[in-house]
Design a protein around this motif. Structure first.
Motif, mmCIF file in Angstrom:
data_model
loop_
_atom_site.group_PDB
_atom_site.id
_atom_site.type_symbol
_atom_site.label_atom_id
_atom_site.label_comp_id
_atom_site.label_asym_id
_atom_site.label_seq_id
_atom_site.Cartn_x
_atom_site.Cartn_y
_atom_site.Cartn_z
ATOM 1 N N ASN A 79 0.810 -1.216 0.000
ATOM 2 C CA ASN A 79 0.000 0.000 0.000
ATOM 3 C C ASN A 79 0.846 1.270 0.000
ATOM 4 O OD1 ASN A 79 -2.497 -1.263 -0.074
ATOM 5 N ND2 ASN A 79 -2.564 -1.509 2.144
ATOM 6 N N ASN A 80 2.114 1.145 0.380
ATOM 7 C CA ASN A 80 3.007 2.310 0.437
ATOM 8 C C ASN A 80 3.980 2.362 -0.735
ATOM 9 O OD1 ASN A 80 1.927 3.297 2.891
ATOM 10 N ND2 ASN A 80 3.080 1.751 3.998
ATOM 11 N N LEU A 81 3.835 1.472 -1.710
ATOM 12 C CA LEU A 81 4.746 1.434 -2.855
ATOM 13 C C LEU A 81 4.000 1.816 -4.124
ATOM 14 C CD1 LEU A 81 6.597 -1.907 -2.057
ATOM 15 C CD2 LEU A 81 7.495 0.404 -1.776
ATOM 16 N N HIS A 82 4.765 2.026 -5.200
ATOM 17 C CA HIS A 82 4.196 2.393 -6.492
ATOM 18 C C HIS A 82 4.860 1.581 -7.586
ATOM 19 C CE1 HIS A 82 2.168 5.763 -4.594
ATOM 20 N NE2 HIS A 82 3.324 6.094 -4.026
ATOM 21 N N ALA A 84 6.185 -1.086 -10.235
ATOM 22 C CA ALA A 84 6.602 -2.494 -10.223
ATOM 23 C C ALA A 84 6.829 -3.002 -8.800
ATOM 24 C CB ALA A 84 7.863 -2.677 -11.046
ATOM 25 N N HIS A 85 7.324 -2.143 -7.916
ATOM 26 C CA HIS A 85 7.549 -2.562 -6.528
ATOM 27 C C HIS A 85 6.222 -2.917 -5.854
ATOM 28 C CE1 HIS A 85 11.783 -1.545 -6.584
ATOM 29 N NE2 HIS A 85 11.481 -0.384 -7.151
ATOM 30 N N ARG A 86 5.199 -2.154 -6.151
ATOM 31 C CA ARG A 86 3.863 -2.427 -5.596
ATOM 32 C C ARG A 86 3.342 -3.759 -6.117
ATOM 33 N NH1 ARG A 86 -0.684 0.659 -3.628
ATOM 34 N NH2 ARG A 86 -2.647 -0.192 -4.402
ATOM 35 N N ASP A 87 3.533 -4.010 -7.421
ATOM 36 C CA ASP A 87 3.089 -5.269 -8.013
ATOM 37 C C ASP A 87 3.795 -6.466 -7.371
ATOM 38 O OD1 ASP A 87 1.463 -3.799 -9.686
ATOM 39 O OD2 ASP A 87 2.835 -3.904 -11.404
ATOM 40 N N LEU A 88 5.099 -6.331 -7.145
ATOM 41 C CA LEU A 88 5.854 -7.411 -6.499
ATOM 42 C C LEU A 88 5.357 -7.656 -5.076
ATOM 43 C CD1 LEU A 88 9.501 -6.696 -7.701
ATOM 44 C CD2 LEU A 88 8.058 -8.652 -8.300
ATOM 45 N N ALA A 89 5.096 -6.590 -4.357
ATOM 46 C CA ALA A 89 4.624 -6.744 -2.981
ATOM 47 C C ALA A 89 3.252 -7.417 -2.956
ATOM 48 C CB ALA A 89 4.581 -5.385 -2.276
ATOM 49 N N PHE A 90 2.356 -7.028 -3.870
ATOM 50 C CA PHE A 90 1.045 -7.675 -3.919
ATOM 51 C C PHE A 90 1.155 -9.125 -4.390
ATOM 52 C CE2 PHE A 90 -1.236 -3.478 -3.769
ATOM 53 C CZ PHE A 90 -1.965 -3.783 -2.625
ATOM 54 N N SER A 91 2.149 -9.437 -5.221
ATOM 55 C CA SER A 91 2.393 -10.829 -5.608
ATOM 56 C C SER A 91 2.772 -11.650 -4.383
ATOM 57 C CB SER A 91 3.502 -10.915 -6.655
ATOM 58 O OG SER A 91 3.101 -10.282 -7.843
ATOM 59 N N ALA A 92 3.604 -11.079 -3.524
ATOM 60 C CA ALA A 92 3.981 -11.765 -2.281
ATOM 61 C C ALA A 92 2.754 -11.980 -1.397
ATOM 62 C CB ALA A 92 5.052 -10.973 -1.541
ATOM 63 N N VAL A 93 1.897 -10.964 -1.302
ATOM 64 C CA VAL A 93 0.655 -11.097 -0.517
ATOM 65 C C VAL A 93 -0.170 -12.253 -1.066
ATOM 66 C CG1 VAL A 93 -1.547 -10.002 0.055
ATOM 67 C CG2 VAL A 93 0.563 -8.671 0.170
ATOM 68 N N HIS A 94 -0.310 -12.310 -2.378
ATOM 69 C CA HIS A 94 -1.117 -13.351 -3.012
ATOM 70 C C HIS A 94 -0.538 -14.747 -2.739
ATOM 71 C CE1 HIS A 94 -3.810 -15.222 -5.856
ATOM 72 N NE2 HIS A 94 -2.785 -15.706 -6.531
ATOM 73 N N MET A 95 0.777 -14.917 -2.872
ATOM 74 C CA MET A 95 1.392 -16.221 -2.632
ATOM 75 C C MET A 95 1.261 -16.632 -1.168
ATOM 76 S SD MET A 95 4.731 -16.372 -5.110
ATOM 77 C CE MET A 95 5.372 -14.751 -4.723
ATOM 78 N N ILE A 96 1.423 -15.694 -0.261
ATOM 79 C CA ILE A 96 1.257 -16.001 1.165
ATOM 80 C C ILE A 96 -0.185 -16.410 1.443
ATOM 81 C CG2 ILE A 96 1.281 -15.005 3.489
ATOM 82 C CD1 ILE A 96 3.639 -13.215 2.484
ATOM 83 N N ASP A 97 -1.144 -15.688 0.862
ATOM 84 C CA ASP A 97 -2.560 -16.031 1.054
ATOM 85 C C ASP A 97 -2.873 -17.432 0.516
ATOM 86 O OD1 ASP A 97 -3.200 -13.686 2.359
ATOM 87 O OD2 ASP A 97 -3.988 -12.685 0.574
ATOM 88 N N MET A 98 -2.278 -17.789 -0.626
ATOM 89 C CA MET A 98 -2.510 -19.130 -1.172
ATOM 90 C C MET A 98 -1.923 -20.202 -0.254
ATOM 91 S SD MET A 98 -2.166 -18.853 -5.337
ATOM 92 C CE MET A 98 -0.419 -18.566 -5.291
ATOM 93 N N ALA A 99 -0.711 -19.977 0.223
ATOM 94 C CA ALA A 99 -0.082 -20.946 1.130
ATOM 95 C C ALA A 99 -0.888 -21.076 2.414
ATOM 96 C CB ALA A 99 1.357 -20.520 1.430
ATOM 97 N N LYS A 100 -1.379 -19.951 2.940
ATOM 98 C CA LYS A 100 -2.181 -19.967 4.158
ATOM 99 C C LYS A 100 -3.474 -20.746 3.925
ATOM 100 C CE LYS A 100 -4.176 -17.029 7.751
ATOM 101 N NZ LYS A 100 -5.254 -17.964 7.983
ATOM 102 N N ALA A 101 -4.097 -20.576 2.759
ATOM 103 C CA ALA A 101 -5.323 -21.306 2.438
ATOM 104 C C ALA A 101 -5.063 -22.813 2.411
ATOM 105 C CB ALA A 101 -5.888 -20.828 1.097
ATOM 106 N N MET A 102 -3.913 -23.223 1.882
ATOM 107 C CA MET A 102 -3.568 -24.651 1.846
ATOM 108 C C MET A 102 -3.376 -25.197 3.261
ATOM 109 S SD MET A 102 -3.647 -25.549 -1.306
ATOM 110 C CE MET A 102 -2.785 -27.084 -1.352
#
Length: 113
Positions: A79-82, A84-102
């Motif tokens: 939320n504090n980035l802009h 490509a850096h923001r996209d990478l950070a949201f990619s990390a959020v998405h991967m963590i959320d998927m792992a947590k769901a598993m």
């Protein structure tokens, strides 16, 4: 012919020092440099290790909590980035959320089965 003079003062060697034999520091140094590694487990000592006495379910619960915290950190960073850096950070959020769901699904399976 002139010979160079020895202008150095007479050196007095202090022989009153005690022997390092029996010194804890000397023993640690000798052990560190001279003792062979006893087992593979000692050679592979880790900074962080999991308690071998906890159940798989307890480990999964803790892993789920850790991933929830990691997702919160990554989300706040995103939320504090802009750009490509923001996209990478949201990619990390998405991967963590998927792992947590598993992990959470495994925990649900343990409760249902």
């Amino acid at each position: 012919m002139t010979f160079p003079s020895n202008d150095l003062p007479d050196m007095h060697i202090d022989t009153s020092l005690t022997s390092p034999k029996g010194s804890a520091a000397a023993q640690r140094a000798l052990d560190y440099y001279l003792k062979p590694v006893v087992s593979e487990e000692v050679a592979e000592a880790r900074f962080f290790d999991v308690n071998r006495n906890i159940s798989c379910e307890e480990a999964l619960v803790h892993a789920s909590d850790l991933m929830r915290c990691a997702a919160a950190i990554a989300n706040e960073s995103a939320n504090n980035l802009h750009g490509a850096h923001r996209d990478l950070a949201f990619s990390a959020v998405h991967m963590i959320d998927m792992a947590k769901a598993m992990v959470d699904r495994c925990l649900e399976g343990d409760k249902n089965g």
